[in-house]
Design a protein around this motif. Sequence first.
Motif, PDB file in Angstrom:
ATOM      1  N   UNK A   1       1.671   8.897  -4.128  1.00 33.31           N
ATOM      2  CA  UNK A   1       2.155   7.581  -3.718  1.00 33.31           C
ATOM      3  C   UNK A   1       1.933   7.298  -2.233  1.00 33.31           C
ATOM      4  N   UNK A   2       1.496   8.293  -1.461  1.00 37.68           N
ATOM      5  CA  UNK A   2       1.296   8.091  -0.024  1.00 37.68           C
ATOM      6  C   UNK A   2       0.006   7.291   0.223  1.00 37.68           C
ATOM      7  N   UNK A   3       0.032   6.333   1.163  1.00 33.59           N
ATOM      8  CA  UNK A   3      -1.193   5.553   1.462  1.00 33.59           C
ATOM      9  C   UNK A   3      -2.168   6.367   2.305  1.00 33.59           C
ATOM     10  N   UNK A   4      -3.417   6.241   1.960  1.00 34.74           N
ATOM     11  CA  UNK A   4      -4.470   6.906   2.743  1.00 34.74           C
ATOM     12  C   UNK A   4      -5.475   5.904   3.304  1.00 34.74           C
ATOM     13  N   UNK A   5      -5.344   4.638   3.006  1.00 31.32           N
ATOM     14  CA  UNK A   5      -6.260   3.607   3.505  1.00 31.32           C
ATOM     15  C   UNK A   5      -5.457   2.347   3.761  1.00 31.32           C
ATOM     16  N   UNK A   6      -6.015   1.493   4.625  1.00 30.78           N
ATOM     17  CA  UNK A   6      -5.379   0.226   4.957  1.00 30.78           C
ATOM     18  C   UNK A   6      -6.449  -0.756   5.391  1.00 30.78           C
ATOM     19  N   UNK A   7      -6.097  -2.028   5.401  1.00 27.56           N
ATOM     20  CA  UNK A   7      -7.045  -3.078   5.773  1.00 27.56           C
ATOM     21  C   UNK A   7      -7.307  -3.021   7.272  1.00 27.56           C
ATOM     22  N   UNK A   8      -8.546  -2.857   7.647  1.00 26.47           N
ATOM     23  CA  UNK A   8      -8.922  -2.733   9.045  1.00 26.47           C
ATOM     24  C   UNK A   8      -9.348  -4.066   9.629  1.00 26.47           C
ATOM     25  N   UNK A   9      -9.000  -4.347  10.871  1.00 28.15           N
ATOM     26  CA  UNK A   9      -9.440  -5.599  11.508  1.00 28.15           C
ATOM     27  C   UNK A   9     -10.938  -5.591  11.761  1.00 28.15           C
ATOM     28  N   UNK A  10     -11.494  -6.755  11.895  1.00 26.22           N
ATOM     29  CA  UNK A  10     -12.929  -6.917  12.111  1.00 26.22           C
ATOM     30  C   UNK A  10     -13.193  -7.050  13.609  1.00 26.22           C
TER      31      UNK A  10
END
Length: 400
Positions: free
Chosen positions: A336-345
Amino acid sequence: MTDAAPQPDTVPAAAPAGAAPQAPASPARAGGGRSLTFLALLLGAGGLLLGGWSLSQLQGLQGIDHQQLERLQGVQGQAESLQGRVRQLDEQLGRLPAPAALAERERLLAELQAGQQQLARRVDRVLGASRQEWRLAEAEHLLRLATLRLTALQDVNSARFLVDAADQILRDQDDPAAFAAREQLARGLEALRQLPAVDRTGLFLQLAALSEQSAALNTRRPEFRAGTAEVPAAAQVAEGDGASRWADWWQRLSGFVRLEVGAADEVRPLLAGETLEQLRLALRLTLEQAQWAALNARPEVYRAALEQARALLQRYFGLDEAHNLAFYERLGELAQQPVAQAMPDLTPALNALQAYLDQRARAELEAAGAANTEAATGNAAAAPEPVVVPSEAELQEVQP
């Protein structure tokens, strides 16, 4: 000098001729002889004193003459050394060029110094511009590297540091034309700072610890405990009877074969030692795959690997033991742990920086063209007028 003895007032009468001298005349003659002897001694002592003084003066004069002679020799030696030095100076002066040649060399030296100063100014100007260009190229490289770190590895901390370093370079330039580029960099930097922190390193280390603990997992091994199985009625005979051997054989065979009727769980054959090690190896491989996915920000691969590890644990190891159950639940928590996220451009910031660099290059080209034009105009204006040399006929007409 002593005075003569006083003569008596009365002169005695003359003695007759042929008579012997009288006694009183002898003391007077003796006193006159002493006076003469004393005077001679005085004169001799004075002569000796005068001779000694003359001798001492003569010796002093000889010492003075000896010292003067030594000084004269030293002066002669200095004069000879000075003459040698004068000859060397004459030779050096003879090797020196003529005054006209010296004047020409001085003129050439002045021109060379002026050229060196002008070249030094140009080098300083070029090197100063080159340093600025290098720094701006470094800022562009840092921004490209930050974009690569975000898109490939989703490394927020490294990207934040790289963008901050690029903004520091633009801040040191102190150029108002870089305002648009710095604005885009500030936006990208603030977007990076607002992202939540994802501890990929912590997930990697936790999965590594679970991989080490997987060596202690055990499979379900049904065991038969002696004395719990019921002996059939046919085998229950009195002690001491020969049929008790049948009871002993039954006791031994029941340790190898066990029949359960109506078992709640699915009955599976026992695993051999090699098969158990293969299962543990497969479990470690799935955990290592999850580690790779955590470091590379691949959530699909990460969750799929953990689900596969849970399936292996539940199917082949079972959840009867507390250790296996805790291991199974821990894998579910890590899934359940996050390993990715939305990165800024960061593309707008990179485009703004490239536009600023292009604008700066065009301005430098225009300035260089204007400087060349001014230099060409100044050289044309400073060109000397041609010298008109009169002919021989004109010179003859001028002469009377």
